[in-house]
Design a protein around this motif. Structure first.
Motif, mmCIF file in Angstrom:
data_model
loop_
_atom_site.group_PDB
_atom_site.id
_atom_site.type_symbol
_atom_site.label_atom_id
_atom_site.label_comp_id
_atom_site.label_asym_id
_atom_site.label_seq_id
_atom_site.Cartn_x
_atom_site.Cartn_y
_atom_site.Cartn_z
ATOM 1 N N ALA A 10 0.830 -1.210 0.000
ATOM 2 C CA ALA A 10 0.000 0.000 0.000
ATOM 3 C C ALA A 10 0.863 1.259 0.000
ATOM 4 O O ALA A 10 0.512 2.257 -0.619
ATOM 5 N N LYS A 11 2.000 1.202 0.695
ATOM 6 C CA LYS A 11 2.900 2.369 0.736
ATOM 7 C C LYS A 11 3.340 2.767 -0.664
ATOM 8 O O LYS A 11 3.490 3.944 -0.969
ATOM 9 N N LYS A 12 3.565 1.745 -1.523
ATOM 10 C CA LYS A 12 4.044 2.001 -2.873
ATOM 11 C C LYS A 12 2.925 2.431 -3.811
ATOM 12 O O LYS A 12 3.188 3.074 -4.823
ATOM 13 N N ARG A 13 1.691 2.064 -3.504
ATOM 14 C CA ARG A 13 0.581 2.278 -4.432
ATOM 15 C C ARG A 13 -0.218 3.551 -4.199
ATOM 16 O O ARG A 13 -0.909 4.023 -5.097
ATOM 17 N N PHE A 14 -0.171 4.101 -2.990
ATOM 18 C CA PHE A 14 -1.003 5.261 -2.660
ATOM 19 C C PHE A 14 -0.156 6.444 -2.223
ATOM 20 O O PHE A 14 0.847 6.291 -1.542
ATOM 21 N N LYS A 15 -0.621 7.658 -2.598
ATOM 22 C CA LYS A 15 0.008 8.899 -2.167
ATOM 23 C C LYS A 15 -1.087 9.768 -1.555
ATOM 24 O O LYS A 15 -2.252 9.674 -1.941
ATOM 25 N N VAL A 16 -0.714 10.627 -0.620
ATOM 26 C CA VAL A 16 -1.674 11.521 -0.001
ATOM 27 C C VAL A 16 -1.500 12.916 -0.589
ATOM 28 O O VAL A 16 -0.384 13.424 -0.688
ATOM 29 N N THR A 17 -2.620 13.527 -1.005
ATOM 30 C CA THR A 17 -2.575 14.861 -1.589
ATOM 31 C C THR A 17 -2.459 15.902 -0.477
ATOM 32 O O THR A 17 -2.587 15.581 0.704
ATOM 33 N N GLY A 20 -5.357 15.993 1.836
ATOM 34 C CA GLY A 20 -5.584 14.808 2.643
ATOM 35 C C GLY A 20 -6.307 13.677 1.942
ATOM 36 O O GLY A 20 -6.599 12.657 2.552
ATOM 37 N N LYS A 21 -6.614 13.851 0.657
ATOM 38 C CA LYS A 21 -7.249 12.772 -0.088
ATOM 39 C C LYS A 21 -6.178 11.770 -0.524
ATOM 40 O O LYS A 21 -4.997 12.092 -0.549
ATOM 41 N N ILE A 22 -6.606 10.565 -0.889
ATOM 42 C CA ILE A 22 -5.664 9.522 -1.277
ATOM 43 C C ILE A 22 -5.725 9.332 -2.784
ATOM 44 O O ILE A 22 -6.796 9.132 -3.352
ATOM 45 N N LYS A 23 -4.549 9.404 -3.399
ATOM 46 C CA LYS A 23 -4.432 9.299 -4.847
ATOM 47 C C LYS A 23 -3.969 7.899 -5.226
ATOM 48 O O LYS A 23 -3.167 7.297 -4.513
ATOM 49 N N ARG A 24 -4.493 7.379 -6.347
ATOM 50 C CA ARG A 24 -4.110 6.046 -6.817
ATOM 51 C C ARG A 24 -4.039 6.039 -8.333
ATOM 52 O O ARG A 24 -4.584 6.930 -8.990
ATOM 53 N N LYS A 25 -3.353 5.020 -8.869
ATOM 54 C CA LYS A 25 -3.302 4.832 -10.315
ATOM 55 C C LYS A 25 -4.482 3.966 -10.742
ATOM 56 O O LYS A 25 -5.038 3.228 -9.931
ATOM 57 N N LYS A 26 -4.847 4.036 -12.011
ATOM 58 C CA LYS A 26 -5.941 3.211 -12.530
ATOM 59 C C LYS A 26 -5.426 1.856 -13.001
ATOM 60 O O LYS A 26 -4.255 1.709 -13.344
ATOM 61 N N LEU A 44 -6.584 5.928 -18.822
ATOM 62 C CA LEU A 44 -6.085 4.986 -17.818
ATOM 63 C C LEU A 44 -4.733 5.420 -17.264
ATOM 64 O O LEU A 44 -4.343 4.995 -16.179
ATOM 65 N N GLY A 45 -4.013 6.250 -17.979
ATOM 66 C CA GLY A 45 -2.716 6.727 -17.522
ATOM 67 C C GLY A 45 -2.805 7.789 -16.446
ATOM 68 O O GLY A 45 -1.838 8.047 -15.737
ATOM 69 N N GLU A 46 -3.980 8.395 -16.291
ATOM 70 C CA GLU A 46 -4.167 9.452 -15.299
ATOM 71 C C GLU A 46 -4.370 8.866 -13.905
ATOM 72 O O GLU A 46 -4.816 7.730 -13.756
ATOM 73 N N SER A 47 -4.055 9.656 -12.895
ATOM 74 C CA SER A 47 -4.320 9.245 -11.513
ATOM 75 C C SER A 47 -5.738 9.627 -11.148
ATOM 76 O O SER A 47 -6.357 10.471 -11.785
ATOM 77 N N THR A 48 -6.257 9.013 -10.093
ATOM 78 C CA THR A 48 -7.591 9.335 -9.610
ATOM 79 C C THR A 48 -7.597 9.267 -8.085
ATOM 80 O O THR A 48 -6.611 8.862 -7.473
ATOM 81 N N ILE A 49 -8.712 9.673 -7.499
ATOM 82 C CA ILE A 49 -8.843 9.696 -6.043
ATOM 83 C C ILE A 49 -9.566 8.431 -5.577
ATOM 84 O O ILE A 49 -10.505 7.966 -6.217
ATOM 85 N N VAL A 50 -9.141 7.876 -4.453
ATOM 86 C CA VAL A 50 -9.791 6.700 -3.872
ATOM 87 C C VAL A 50 -11.195 7.100 -3.424
ATOM 88 O O VAL A 50 -11.397 8.192 -2.882
ATOM 89 N N THR A 51 -12.174 6.229 -3.656
ATOM 90 C CA THR A 51 -13.565 6.541 -3.306
ATOM 91 C C THR A 51 -13.739 6.677 -1.793
ATOM 92 O O THR A 51 -12.942 6.158 -1.006
ATOM 93 N N ASP A 52 -14.813 7.355 -1.403
ATOM 94 C CA ASP A 52 -15.093 7.573 0.018
ATOM 95 C C ASP A 52 -15.292 6.253 0.761
ATOM 96 O O ASP A 52 -14.939 6.133 1.930
ATOM 97 N N ALA A 53 -15.877 5.264 0.061
ATOM 98 C CA ALA A 53 -16.134 3.970 0.700
ATOM 99 C C ALA A 53 -14.834 3.234 1.018
ATOM 100 O O ALA A 53 -14.749 2.524 2.017
ATOM 101 N N ASP A 54 -13.817 3.382 0.175
ATOM 102 C CA ASP A 54 -12.557 2.656 0.361
ATOM 103 C C ASP A 54 -11.515 3.426 1.169
ATOM 104 O O ASP A 54 -10.517 2.840 1.609
#
Length: 66
Positions: A10-17, A20-26, A44-54
């Protein structure tokens, strides 16, 4: 109290903006790309934000990034 371990994957896959939101790759950008359109591959190359549920689950995996 002992220090909690962060999840190494998880450390390698997620970054915090900054906000305070969590950014992930698609997903789906690794192989079998010939049948996907250029527009799809570009999106698909763009990053996105992790959903509120996750978000709570991810925060549990990387507690020291907050």
């Amino acid at each position: 109290m002992p220090k909690m371990k962060s999840n190494s994957g998880a450390k390698k896959r997620f970054k915090v903006t900054g906000s305070g939101k969590i950014k992930r790759k698609k997903a789906f950008k690794r192989h079998i790309l010939t049948k996907k359109s250029s527009k799809t591959k570009r999106k698909l190359g763009e990053s996105t934000i992790v959903t509120d549920a996750d978000t709570p689950k991810v925060k549990e995996l990387i507690p020291y990034k907050f």
